[in-house]
Design a protein around this motif. Structure first.
Motif, PDB file in Angstrom:
ATOM      1  N   LEU A  51       0.935  -1.433   0.124  1.00 54.19           N
ATOM      2  CA  LEU A  51       0.397   0.126   0.382  1.00 54.19           C
ATOM      3  C   LEU A  51       0.543   1.420   0.098  1.00 54.19           C
ATOM      4  O   LEU A  51       0.644   2.450  -0.803  1.00 54.19           O
ATOM      5  CB  LEU A  51      -1.054   0.382   1.292  1.00 54.19           C
ATOM      6  N   VAL A  52       1.808   1.080   0.402  1.00 52.28           N
ATOM      7  CA  VAL A  52       2.986   2.367   0.245  1.00 52.28           C
ATOM      8  C   VAL A  52       3.755   2.170  -1.033  1.00 52.28           C
ATOM      9  O   VAL A  52       4.005   4.040  -1.054  1.00 52.28           O
ATOM     10  CB  VAL A  52       3.864   1.892   1.932  1.00 52.28           C
ATOM     11  N   ALA A  53       3.994   1.034  -1.009  1.00 54.36           N
ATOM     12  CA  ALA A  53       4.801   1.569  -2.495  1.00 54.36           C
ATOM     13  C   ALA A  53       3.533   2.087  -3.155  1.00 54.36           C
ATOM     14  O   ALA A  53       3.913   2.902  -4.268  1.00 54.36           O
ATOM     15  CB  ALA A  53       4.794   0.411  -2.894  1.00 54.36           C
ATOM     16  N   TRP A  54       2.557   1.027  -3.366  1.00 53.65           N
ATOM     17  CA  TRP A  54       1.524   2.133  -4.044  1.00 53.65           C
ATOM     18  C   TRP A  54       1.613   4.094  -3.838  1.00 53.65           C
ATOM     19  O   TRP A  54       0.868   4.435  -5.122  1.00 53.65           O
ATOM     20  CB  TRP A  54       0.127   1.197  -4.180  1.00 53.65           C
ATOM     21  N   TRP A  55       1.140   4.154  -2.691  1.00 51.28           N
ATOM     22  CA  TRP A  55       0.619   5.516  -2.772  1.00 51.28           C
ATOM     23  C   TRP A  55       2.277   6.365  -3.327  1.00 51.28           C
ATOM     24  O   TRP A  55       2.006   7.797  -3.962  1.00 51.28           O
ATOM     25  CB  TRP A  55       0.981   6.040  -1.261  1.00 51.28           C
ATOM     26  N   VAL A 102      10.311  -9.202  -3.354  1.00 47.57           N
ATOM     27  CA  VAL A 102      11.752  -8.739  -4.364  1.00 47.57           C
ATOM     28  C   VAL A 102      10.229  -7.555  -5.824  1.00 47.57           C
ATOM     29  O   VAL A 102      10.634  -7.033  -5.894  1.00 47.57           O
ATOM     30  CB  VAL A 102      11.757 -10.522  -5.517  1.00 47.57           C
ATOM     31  N   ALA A 103       9.221  -8.524  -5.551  1.00 51.05           N
ATOM     32  CA  ALA A 103       8.410  -7.652  -6.319  1.00 51.05           C
ATOM     33  C   ALA A 103       8.446  -5.967  -6.128  1.00 51.05           C
ATOM     34  O   ALA A 103       8.509  -4.857  -6.420  1.00 51.05           O
ATOM     35  CB  ALA A 103       6.922  -8.322  -6.367  1.00 51.05           C
ATOM     36  N   LEU A 104       8.581  -6.003  -4.666  1.00 53.46           N
ATOM     37  CA  LEU A 104       8.717  -4.222  -4.023  1.00 53.46           C
ATOM     38  C   LEU A 104       9.649  -4.022  -4.463  1.00 53.46           C
ATOM     39  O   LEU A 104       9.901  -2.612  -4.739  1.00 53.46           O
ATOM     40  CB  LEU A 104       7.806  -4.618  -2.502  1.00 53.46           C
ATOM     41  N   MET A 105      11.030  -4.507  -4.084  1.00 54.48           N
ATOM     42  CA  MET A 105      12.293  -4.172  -4.191  1.00 54.48           C
ATOM     43  C   MET A 105      12.835  -3.820  -5.733  1.00 54.48           C
ATOM     44  O   MET A 105      12.906  -2.758  -5.880  1.00 54.48           O
ATOM     45  CB  MET A 105      13.116  -5.457  -4.230  1.00 54.48           C
ATOM     46  N   LEU A 106      11.946  -4.364  -6.979  1.00 52.75           N
ATOM     47  CA  LEU A 106      11.702  -4.150  -7.983  1.00 52.75           C
ATOM     48  C   LEU A 106      11.255  -3.192  -8.542  1.00 52.75           C
ATOM     49  O   LEU A 106      11.330  -1.767  -9.581  1.00 52.75           O
ATOM     50  CB  LEU A 106      11.441  -5.477  -9.176  1.00 52.75           C
ATOM     51  N   ALA A 107       9.706  -2.543  -7.579  1.00 56.07           N
ATOM     52  CA  ALA A 107       8.686  -1.449  -7.864  1.00 56.07           C
ATOM     53  C   ALA A 107       9.368  -0.094  -7.363  1.00 56.07           C
ATOM     54  O   ALA A 107       9.575   0.732  -8.034  1.00 56.07           O
ATOM     55  CB  ALA A 107       7.491  -2.135  -7.146  1.00 56.07           C
ATOM     56  N   ASP A 108       9.626   0.025  -5.852  1.00 55.66           N
ATOM     57  CA  ASP A 108      10.434   0.395  -5.225  1.00 55.66           C
ATOM     58  C   ASP A 108      11.541   0.205  -4.214  1.00 55.66           C
ATOM     59  O   ASP A 108      11.507  -0.344  -2.463  1.00 55.66           O
ATOM     60  CB  ASP A 108       9.357   1.498  -4.390  1.00 55.66           C
ATOM     61  N   ARG A 109      12.679   0.641  -4.481  1.00 59.52           N
ATOM     62  CA  ARG A 109      14.128   0.671  -3.462  1.00 59.52           C
ATOM     63  C   ARG A 109      13.432   0.360  -2.076  1.00 59.52           C
ATOM     64  O   ARG A 109      14.514  -0.202  -1.514  1.00 59.52           O
ATOM     65  CB  ARG A 109      15.323   0.647  -4.609  1.00 59.52           C
ATOM     66  N   ARG A 110      13.018   1.653  -2.053  1.00 58.19           N
ATOM     67  CA  ARG A 110      13.760   1.992  -0.670  1.00 58.19           C
ATOM     68  C   ARG A 110      12.710   0.620   0.572  1.00 58.19           C
ATOM     69  O   ARG A 110      12.796   0.705   1.544  1.00 58.19           O
ATOM     70  CB  ARG A 110      12.976   3.299  -0.525  1.00 58.19           C
ATOM     71  N   ILE A 111      11.112   0.722  -0.375  1.00 55.92           N
ATOM     72  CA  ILE A 111      10.387   0.094   0.035  1.00 55.92           C
ATOM     73  C   ILE A 111      10.470  -1.331   0.264  1.00 55.92           C
ATOM     74  O   ILE A 111      10.736  -2.719   1.175  1.00 55.92           O
ATOM     75  CB  ILE A 111       8.952  -0.204  -0.544  1.00 55.92           C
ATOM     76  N   GLY A 112      11.438  -1.876  -0.616  1.00 55.81           N
ATOM     77  CA  GLY A 112      12.019  -2.975  -1.225  1.00 55.81           C
ATOM     78  C   GLY A 112      13.470  -3.688   0.372  1.00 55.81           C
ATOM     79  O   GLY A 112      13.489  -4.224   0.555  1.00 55.81           O
ATOM     80  N   LEU A 113      14.104  -2.511   0.392  1.00 54.94           N
ATOM     81  CA  LEU A 113      14.726  -2.329   1.373  1.00 54.94           C
ATOM     82  C   LEU A 113      14.749  -2.511   2.919  1.00 54.94           C
ATOM     83  O   LEU A 113      15.356  -3.444   3.951  1.00 54.94           O
ATOM     84  CB  LEU A 113      16.035  -0.969   1.651  1.00 54.94           C
ATOM     85  N   ILE A 114      13.657  -2.389   2.917  1.00 51.37           N
ATOM     86  CA  ILE A 114      12.592  -3.052   4.221  1.00 51.37           C
ATOM     87  C   ILE A 114      11.815  -3.876   3.971  1.00 51.37           C
ATOM     88  O   ILE A 114      11.777  -5.259   5.128  1.00 51.37           O
ATOM     89  CB  ILE A 114      11.434  -1.613   4.192  1.00 51.37           C
ATOM     90  N   ALA A 115      11.520  -4.605   3.078  1.00 48.30           N
ATOM     91  CA  ALA A 115      11.044  -6.263   2.524  1.00 48.30           C
ATOM     92  C   ALA A 115      12.226  -7.008   2.461  1.00 48.30           C
ATOM     93  O   ALA A 115      11.460  -8.176   3.574  1.00 48.30           O
ATOM     94  CB  ALA A 115       9.919  -5.515   1.388  1.00 48.30           C
ATOM     95  N   VAL A 116      12.995  -6.881   1.903  1.00 46.29           N
ATOM     96  CA  VAL A 116      13.990  -8.057   1.825  1.00 46.29           C
ATOM     97  C   VAL A 116      13.866  -8.671   3.226  1.00 46.29           C
ATOM     98  O   VAL A 116      14.548  -9.689   3.086  1.00 46.29           O
ATOM     99  CB  VAL A 116      15.325  -7.878   0.786  1.00 46.29           C
TER     100      VAL A 116
END
Length: 202
Positions: free
Chosen positions: A51-55, A127-141
Motif C-alpha cells: 500500500l505504501v509503495a502504491w501511494w 522482490v516484487a517490491l524491490m523492483l517497484a520501489d527500492r526504498r520499500i524493498g530495503l525494508i521488505a527483503v
C-alpha cells in the motif's frame, strides 16, 4: 525403493533443525512470543508495504505503477505455484518426523512442509517490491529473511524448506515482474480515465 531427497528432510538438515529448536526451547518465553507473533502475523507487513509503495508510485510513471499494482498478483501466483509443489513432494513436517519440543504446536499430518508457503510469499512480495520501489524493498527483503528464519525457529519447517521457499518466491517474482512491465500502456491509459486517482496524483 529409495525416496526422493525432499521426502526425507531429516537427512538433509535435520541436525540443524534440532539445534535451532533446542536453542529456542532454552530461550526466554518473551523472545519466543515475539518470534511466534511475527511468524504468524508478519505477512501482513508486506500488504502494508504494498500500500505504501502504491501511494509513493502515484504520478511516478507507468512502469513503476505497473509493477506496484502487479505485486499482490505476483504473490498470489507464487503461492499457487508453491501449493502445487507442496502437493507433489509431500514432505512431512519436521516436528512430526523428529518429535522435538517446538515453540508452536506442530501442524497436523498431511500439512506438507516443503517448500515453505510463508517463505515463498515473503520472498515474492519482497522482490516484487524491490523492483517497484527500492526504498520499500530495503525494508521488505530483510523482513522476508526474518520471516523464513522464524518458521524454523518455531519448529514448523526445516531450514531447506525456507531456503528453497525464498528462492522459489524470488525467482517467480523476478520473472513475473518483467511480465508486469508489459502492462505499462494500460496503466498509462488508466491515467486518462475515471480511474486516474488510482495511478496518478494529477
Amino acid at each position: 525403493m529409495t525416496q526422493p531427497l525432499a521426502f526425507s528432510g531429516a537427512s538433509v538438515d535435520g541436525s540443524l533443525y534440532t539445534w535451532v529448536t533446542d536453542l529456542a526451547s532454552r530461550t526466554p518465553h518473551l523472545v519466543n512470543n515475539v518470534v511466534s507473533l511475527w511468524s504468524d502475523l508478519g505477512l501482513g507487513l508486506f500488504a502494508v508495504l504494498m500500500l505504501v509503495a502504491w501511494w509513493r508510485a502515484r504520478g511516478e510513471g507507468g512502469v513503476r505503477m505497473a509493477r506496484v499494482l502487479a505485486s499482490p498478483v505476483i504473490v498470489v501466483l507464487a503461492y499457487g505455484v508453491n501449493s502445487v509443489l507442496k502437493s507433489l513432494i509431500d514432505e512431512q513436517r519436521p516436528c512430526q518426523t523428529l518429535h522435538t519440543v517446538t515453540v508452536e504446536a506442530c501442524p497436523a499430518l498431511g500439512d506438507w512442509s516443503f517448500p515453505s508457503n510463508h517463505a515463498v510469499i515473503a520472498a515474492a512480495a519482497a522482490v516484487a517490491l524491490m523492483l517497484a520501489d527500492r526504498r520499500i524493498g530495503l525494508i521488505a527483503v530483510p523482513a522476508a529473511v526474518l520471516m523464513a528464519a522464524s518458521r524454523v525457529w518455531i519448529g514448523a519447517h526445516y531450514p531447506h524448506d525456507v531456503a528453497v521457499g525464498l528462492a522459489v518466491g524470488a525467482v517467480l517474482a523476478l520473472l513475473l515482474s518483467q511480465v508486469a512491465t508489459r502492462a505499462t500502456p494500460l496503466v498509462d491509459r488508466l491515467s486518462t480515465s475515471r480511474l486516474r486517482p488510482l495511478v496518478s496524483t494529477q
